[in-house]
Motif scaffolding. Sequence first.
Motif, short mmCIF file in Angstrom:
data_model
loop_
_atom_site.label_atom_id
_atom_site.label_comp_id
_atom_site.label_asym_id
_atom_site.label_seq_id
_atom_site.Cartn_x
_atom_site.Cartn_y
_atom_site.Cartn_z
N CYS A 172 0.86 -1.23 -0.12
CA CYS A 172 0.02 -0.04 -0.06
C CYS A 172 0.92 1.23 -0.01
O CYS A 172 1.55 1.23 0.98
CB CYS A 172 -0.77 -0.10 1.16
SG CYS A 172 -2.29 1.36 1.29
N PRO A 173 0.82 2.18 -0.90
CA PRO A 173 1.57 3.51 -0.95
C PRO A 173 1.24 4.24 0.09
O PRO A 173 2.01 5.34 0.39
CB PRO A 173 1.10 4.02 -2.37
CG PRO A 173 -0.03 3.44 -2.93
CD PRO A 173 -0.17 1.99 -2.37
N CYS A 183 -2.54 -3.34 1.29
CA CYS A 183 -3.57 -2.72 1.38
C CYS A 183 -4.60 -3.71 2.25
O CYS A 183 -4.59 -4.78 1.80
CB CYS A 183 -3.93 -2.92 -0.10
SG CYS A 183 -3.21 -1.48 -1.08
N CYS A 216 -9.01 -0.60 -1.75
CA CYS A 216 -8.19 -0.28 -0.63
C CYS A 216 -8.47 1.07 0.10
O CYS A 216 -8.42 2.12 -0.77
CB CYS A 216 -6.73 -0.03 -0.59
SG CYS A 216 -5.71 0.50 0.79
N ASP A 218 -7.14 3.08 2.10
CA ASP A 218 -6.19 3.94 2.36
C ASP A 218 -5.66 4.65 1.24
O ASP A 218 -5.30 5.93 1.31
CB ASP A 218 -5.29 2.88 3.29
CG ASP A 218 -5.64 2.58 4.53
OD1 ASP A 218 -6.20 3.42 5.21
OD2 ASP A 218 -5.46 1.28 4.60
N CYS A 219 -5.63 4.23 0.08
CA CYS A 219 -4.70 4.70 -1.07
C CYS A 219 -5.77 4.65 -2.18
O CYS A 219 -5.44 5.18 -3.27
CB CYS A 219 -3.62 3.71 -1.50
SG CYS A 219 -3.68 2.13 -1.96
ZN LIG Z 1 -3.79 0.46 -0.39
#
Ligand SMILES: [Zn+2]
Length: 229
Positions: A172-173, A183, A216, A218-219
């Motif tokens: 995950c970046p 992710c 994901c 988050d990203c």
């Molecule tokens: Zn991610």
Amino acid sequence: MSTLLSSIEHITRSRACRIAFRRWGSHLFGGKPPIEYSGIKPPAPIHHILTLDTYDRHSPIRFEDIRYVPLVFPLAYSMGGGAISYQVVDDQKIKISHLSKFRPEDPSYMLLDSLPERRASLIALTYAERRILGSDILDRSLLDRWRMRRLWNGECFRVAGMLRYEPSLGSCPAKKDAEQNGCTAWRFAHFPASKRPFGDIWHEYSSDVWFCFALCFDCGTIHAFMDCT
Ligand SMILES: [Zn+2]
């Protein structure tokens, strides 16, 4: 990159839907819509499965300033074990961060260069349909057998609803320095390689193979991968 607007609540509370082919549907299944790729350049064509109209009230995902989100899969790649990860940049534009290897010498898992093109709608599953999809009873009532036919014998294409939590996909970046840097994603769509309603279009893929899409939070990366049920 477009900002993700939907939350985990959004996806997990969205109503479970099946895809039905309707002339007036706002989603597009199959065909070859013009999708722009950046990031990793695909060495061979990638199949378009569905362009999701995220303005549909049943859409489980939503991005800022973007309406049409393509769900694509490298069906002809990597001896039947393909995967792709990408972020949505704009309507019909995606940036690929991971793509399976393509070896031209491998026998092709897919013969058609595109899936049959249809307009599609998201139809919320009824309570009885969700019940029947969640059970493996073989001795069904007449009514349930009729329902199963409508659900393509349980192999209908599904979008939205509580599908599955995918705890670790790719890297995950958004959490580069974290110890667990995969992710954490929620599956929001899956497409069994079903012989319904088009017949045997999936060539080497058997119907226990599902093409899955997870997001994901988050990203904002969409991960597409196979699951053998
Ligand atoms: Zn991610």
